[in-house]
Design an enzyme around this catalytic site. Structure first.
Site, PDB file in Angstrom:
ATOM      1  N   HIS A  39      53.503 164.218  84.676  1.00  0.00           N
ATOM      2  CA  HIS A  39      52.637 163.863  83.556  1.00  0.00           C
ATOM      3  C   HIS A  39      51.316 163.283  84.068  1.00  0.00           C
ATOM      4  O   HIS A  39      50.238 163.662  83.604  1.00  0.00           O
ATOM      5  CB  HIS A  39      53.301 162.818  82.651  1.00  0.00           C
ATOM      6  CG  HIS A  39      54.459 163.312  81.872  1.00  0.00           C
ATOM      7  ND1 HIS A  39      55.661 162.656  81.856  1.00  0.00           N
ATOM      8  CD2 HIS A  39      54.618 164.393  81.071  1.00  0.00           C
ATOM      9  CE1 HIS A  39      56.510 163.296  81.063  1.00  0.00           C
ATOM     10  NE2 HIS A  39      55.899 164.376  80.582  1.00  0.00           N
TER      11      HIS A  39
ATOM     12  N   LYS B  85      64.760 162.370  67.140  1.00  0.00           N
ATOM     13  CA  LYS B  85      65.196 162.321  68.543  1.00  0.00           C
ATOM     14  C   LYS B  85      65.397 160.874  68.966  1.00  0.00           C
ATOM     15  O   LYS B  85      64.553 160.024  68.700  1.00  0.00           O
ATOM     16  CB  LYS B  85      64.129 162.952  69.454  1.00  0.00           C
ATOM     17  CG  LYS B  85      64.197 164.452  69.555  1.00  0.00           C
ATOM     18  CD  LYS B  85      63.127 164.953  70.482  1.00  0.00           C
ATOM     19  CE  LYS B  85      63.713 165.435  71.781  1.00  0.00           C
ATOM     20  NZ  LYS B  85      62.704 166.061  72.643  1.00  0.00           N
TER      21      LYS B  85
ATOM     22  N   ARG C 261      54.740 173.887  83.905  1.00  0.00           N
ATOM     23  CA  ARG C 261      55.498 173.824  85.150  1.00  0.00           C
ATOM     24  C   ARG C 261      55.900 175.202  85.622  1.00  0.00           C
ATOM     25  O   ARG C 261      55.925 175.473  86.809  1.00  0.00           O
ATOM     26  CB  ARG C 261      56.757 172.980  84.960  1.00  0.00           C
ATOM     27  CG  ARG C 261      56.480 171.515  84.731  1.00  0.00           C
ATOM     28  CD  ARG C 261      57.739 170.807  84.344  1.00  0.00           C
ATOM     29  NE  ARG C 261      58.232 171.415  83.101  1.00  0.00           N
ATOM     30  CZ  ARG C 261      59.039 170.842  82.254  1.00  0.00           C
ATOM     31  NH1 ARG C 261      59.505 169.650  82.502  1.00  0.00           N
ATOM     32  NH2 ARG C 261      59.423 171.442  81.156  1.00  0.00           N
TER      33      ARG C 261
ATOM     34  N   SER D  96      61.072 164.945  82.325  1.00  0.00           N
ATOM     35  CA  SER D  96      61.647 163.664  81.897  1.00  0.00           C
ATOM     36  C   SER D  96      63.142 163.798  81.639  1.00  0.00           C
ATOM     37  O   SER D  96      63.919 162.914  81.999  1.00  0.00           O
ATOM     38  CB  SER D  96      60.958 163.166  80.627  1.00  0.00           C
ATOM     39  OG  SER D  96      59.620 162.845  80.875  1.00  0.00           O
TER      40      SER D  96
END
Length: 159
Positions: free
Chosen positions: A18, A42, A91, A128
């Site tokens: 990040h 969440k 990514r 994460s």
């Protein structure tokens, strides 16, 4: 004209990947807002205020980076804040498939453009979710996190 972009995400917790994207965006744009998505459906490991505090510690070196949180659609947030573009780190090609659809939807809804910034190779496999999973099983994830975040994660898991 000021070039103001947003780097959105959950940042639960903020990783070196990040920070790689945030720092590179800070070098390219006049103003960068790091916006933490508030998603009531969440359960995060860190509460949004904790994530913002960790981001404040880890992004302080970039004076043109500000922090915020938002609910709802990112494009509405951008419109309300006068932000002209979204910067998303990628990514892998699997990120691209999802993010391209989101970028096209966002552009279609409001005309706000999304810029993709490939994550530096050394961070390309860090997420994460993976960091939290490994840490929950006692793995050492300190190589993937800023020191402040690693300490907070270890403290959180000790509770």
């Amino acid at each position: 004209m000021s070039r103001h972009v947003v780097c959105p995400g959950s940042f639960d917790p903020p990783t070196l990947g990040h920070l790689d994207v945030i720092g590179r965006a800070a070098g390219l744009f006049d103003a960068v807002t790091v916006a933490v998505l508030v998603n009531p459906s969440k359960d995060g490991m860190f509460e949004v205020p904790e994530r913002l505090a960790l981001l404040a510690e880890t992004t302080a070196r970039w004076p043109n980076v500000t922090l915020d949180s938002f609910r709802g659609l990112l494009v509405d947030y951008c419109r309300d804040k006068g932000i002209s573009a979204i910067v998303k780190g990628l990514r892998a090609v699997t990120d691209f498939d999802y993010e391209l659809q989101m970028a096209q939807m966002n552009s279609g809804l409001t005309g706000i453009e999304t810029l993709f910034l490939p994550t530096s190779a050394e961070y390309s496999y860090i997420s994460s979710s993976l960091v939290k999973q490994v840490a929950r099983y006692g793995g050492d994830v300190s190589a993937y996190l800023p020191a402040e975040v690693d300490r907070a994660l270890r403290a959180k898991l000790a509770d």
